[in-house]
Design an enzyme around this catalytic site. Structure first.
Site, mmCIF file in Angstrom:
data_model
loop_
_atom_site.group_PDB
_atom_site.id
_atom_site.type_symbol
_atom_site.label_atom_id
_atom_site.label_comp_id
_atom_site.label_asym_id
_atom_site.label_seq_id
_atom_site.Cartn_x
_atom_site.Cartn_y
_atom_site.Cartn_z
ATOM 1 N N CYS A 105 0.815 -1.210 0.000
ATOM 2 C CA CYS A 105 0.000 0.000 0.000
ATOM 3 C C CYS A 105 0.845 1.256 0.000
ATOM 4 C CB CYS A 105 -1.025 -0.023 1.121
ATOM 5 S SG CYS A 105 -0.342 0.038 2.747
ATOM 6 N N ASP A 118 2.936 2.661 2.145
ATOM 7 C CA ASP A 118 3.611 3.115 3.354
ATOM 8 C C ASP A 118 3.391 2.152 4.513
ATOM 9 O OD1 ASP A 118 1.008 3.992 3.817
ATOM 10 O OD2 ASP A 118 1.502 6.089 3.440
ATOM 11 N N CYS A 170 6.255 8.165 2.098
ATOM 12 C CA CYS A 170 6.575 9.493 1.600
ATOM 13 C C CYS A 170 7.054 10.390 2.743
ATOM 14 C CB CYS A 170 5.366 10.089 0.911
ATOM 15 S SG CYS A 170 3.913 10.081 1.949
ATOM 16 N N CYS A 195 -1.305 9.498 6.654
ATOM 17 C CA CYS A 195 0.016 9.253 7.255
ATOM 18 C C CYS A 195 -0.055 9.414 8.769
ATOM 19 C CB CYS A 195 1.053 10.216 6.689
ATOM 20 S SG CYS A 195 1.365 9.974 4.935
#
Ligand SMILES: Cc1ncc(COP(=O)(O)O)c(C=O)c1O
Lengths: 390, 187
Positions: free
Chosen positions: B35, B37, B61, B105
């Protein structure tokens, strides 16, 4: 800091010669090329020269050149014109790695106008399944359209072969040659294409100017309906300065073709091979042979593309990624997914696309910068341990 | 290019507390290679349930790295009870905000933390309750309902930005839409 620009498939620098050619047409030579006075006609004459230069670049007749606002408009105009010419045919053939400029148009046509679109798949090296392509051609096919070169991987499709098959079956053939132009010889006659798209900003002309080549004899219908410009095929007063710039850019691109396929290719190969040698667990995406001379897409296992790009950015290095994180979507690019590039390297794929302005010294600086960047990111990756992917 | 705050850039370029943690006695993992991360959070917790040290390993990222780094800074010195109240918004606030598309995130940070706490306490995080909606990113309807309520999410896009749900194959987008509608209907 000196910028090292290796993102030429995204856009290119306007060549100095192109800028110089254009400047008067932003200034004192502002006439309308259609006007009935010598002042306007001066621009009209220059436009004619530009059209000739573009035509020469792809071995077309000047009458077969339509100037548009960008590559996207050229692609859209081509497809809409095809479906207008054959309203009873409700099938389109294309690949599953096309640029959004054309891919999203198909999605739109599927959804709103009941078109059936065959997306011919590519294999792991990005090569088309030609058997499937040919067998999907039918009497119901309005147009077959395939990009000449892929923007992400540089992989080339056998345009002459596909065009020939299409012609035999009486199917119209369009190619998006936006990435191929300036990197390979483009000859519409030898390749037997009916329509072809170009974009100025990929060949050192400005952004916002495109070309659609339409073979003589095809009943083209306007995408932008308006004035008599472009022989009634595309309304709107001409973007004179940009057209003139594009004409010059085509002339330069033709001259530069040998450089592209010798010096630039060598630089690309040098960069690619050095990275493969110096960085473990990385691999090139796409066919190594049937590929643009300026492009390399390389996947680094267990690291993520946006992180790589932002660290390269700190060194003044411009590249791009096939990773989702840079675009806002979450999956890696549809091109890498179509090629079944494993997730472990797809997320960490970086594209370097060179131009004749690049130097060996720049390649060395990229290599020197990238090795520790990948190491640093791998040092913090939970999927990297003791020098390999876990 | 993303409009990252200086704090995000700083935590990305100079991440705090990177690497495996020696003597860690709690680990929480979330995300995967597929996926795009993933975060592995390490905690060293004393018998009073105080977090003495924390570290992370992250694949992802810049905002994923920064969120992980921020998380470890936030929770160091907290008790597990205090830490269990840390939300993704706390992580995002610590960094001066994240672009909306990158909120997931910070959610990843919160989720790894939850798992690490459960891991320390010997609590099994069982099969997630609720019905699976997004197979790509392993998100259930209950999680979507929670996120929609807590963050006043209005569109499938919002849900994708927070939870990633729907951001993969896209097959579940309609189902997500229904879940949002059902929350709205119930008020
Ligand atoms: C293959 C391909 N087709 C079309 C386009 C669109 O061209 P433009 O940006 O001029 O609309 C691009 C460039 O982004 C491209 O790479």
């Amino acid at each position: 800091m000196n910028i090292i620009y290796t993102d030429n498939n995204a856009t290119t620098k306007v060549a100095d010669e192109v800028l110089e050619e254009m400047l008067p047409y932003f200034g004192e030579l502002y006439g309308n090329p259609s006007s009935m006075h010598t002042f306007g006609d001066k621009v009209g004459k220059k436009l004619k020269q530009a059209r000739q230069r573009v035509a020469d670049f792809i071995n077309a007749d000047p009458d077969e050149i339509i100037f548009t606002s960008c590559g996207t408009e050229s692609d859209n105009a081509a497809i809409f014109s095809a479906i207008n010419a054959y309203p009873e045919k409700k099938h389109i053939i294309t690949s599953n790695v096309e640029h959004p400029a054309i891919n999203n148009l198909y999605k739109h046509l599927e959804k709103t106008q009941g078109y059936a679109v065959t997306y011919v798949p590519v294999d792991k090296k990005g090569r088309l399944n030609l058997a499937l392509l040919y067998s999907s051609m039918s009497d119901n096919t309005a147009i077959a359209s395939f990009m000449w070169a892929n923007n992400e991987t540089g992989v080339l499709f056998p345009i002459a072969d596909i065009a020939k098959k299409a012609r035999e079956k009486g199917i119209l053939f369009h190619t998006d040659a936006v990435q191929a132009a300036g990197k390979l010889p483009i000859d519409v006659k030898a390749n037997g294409v009916d329509m072809l798209s170009l974009s100025g900003h990929k060949i050192h002309a400005p952004k916002g100017i495109g070309v659609l080549y339409v073979k003589k004899g095809f009943k083209f219908s306007s995408f932008l309906i308006g004035g008599h410009q472009e022989k009634g095929r595309r309304g709107g007063t001409e973007n004179t300065a940009s057209i003139i710039g594009l004409g010059k850019a085509c002339e330069l691109a033709q001259k530069n073709l040998p450089v592209m396929n010798t010096r630039v290719r060598e630089l690309r190969d040098y960069l690619q091979n050095q990275l493969l040698e110096k960085i473990p667990s990385c691999s090139v995406n796409g066919d190594l042979e049937q590929r643009l001379p300026n492009t390399v897409s390389i996947g680094f296992d267990a690291v993520e593309g946006e992180s790589i790009l932002l660290m390269l950015d700190r060194e003044g290095i411009c590249a791009s990624s096939g990773s989702a994180c840079t675009s806002g979507s979450l999956d890696p690019s549809h091109v890498l997914m179509a090629m079944e590039v494993p997730f472990k390297s797809a997320h960490g794929s970086i594209r370097f696309s060179l131009s004749h302005y690049n130097t060996k010294d720049e390649m060395d600086r990229i290599i020197t910068a990238l090795v520790p960047v990948i190491q640093k990111l791998r040092d913090m990756s939970p999927f990297w341990k003791d020098g390999r992917v876990v | 290019m993303w409009d990252y705050t200086d704090a995000v850039k700083d935590h990305f370029l100079k991440p705090r507390n990177v690497g495996e943690l020696e003597g860690a006695n709690a680990i929480g993992e979330t995300g995967s290679l597929n996926c795009g991360d993933a975060l592995k959070l390490y905690l060293k917790v004393n018998k009073n349930e105080r977090i003495l040290d924390a570290s992370f390993m992250t694949f992802g990222c810049a905002s994923a790295v920064a969120s992980s780094s921020a998380l470890t800074e936030i929770i160091k010195g907290m008790t597990l009870d205090e830490a269990s109240k840390v939300t993704n918004d706390d992580i995002s606030d610590y960094l001066g905000g994240l672009p909306k598309e990158k909120m997931h995130c910070s959610v990843m940070g919160q989720s790894a933390l939850k798992k690490a706490i459960a891991n320390f306490r010997g609590v099994q995080i069982l099969e997630k309750p609720g019905e699976m909606v997004c197979e790509c990113f392993d998100v259930t309807d209950l999680e979507i309902i929670d996120a929609v309520k807590a963050n006043d999410l209005k569109t499938t896009e919002d849900v994708t930005n927070y939870l990633k749900a729907g951001g993969g194959c896209g097959k579940c987008l309609e189902r997500i839409e229904q879940v949002i509608e059902s929350v709205k209907a119930k008020g």
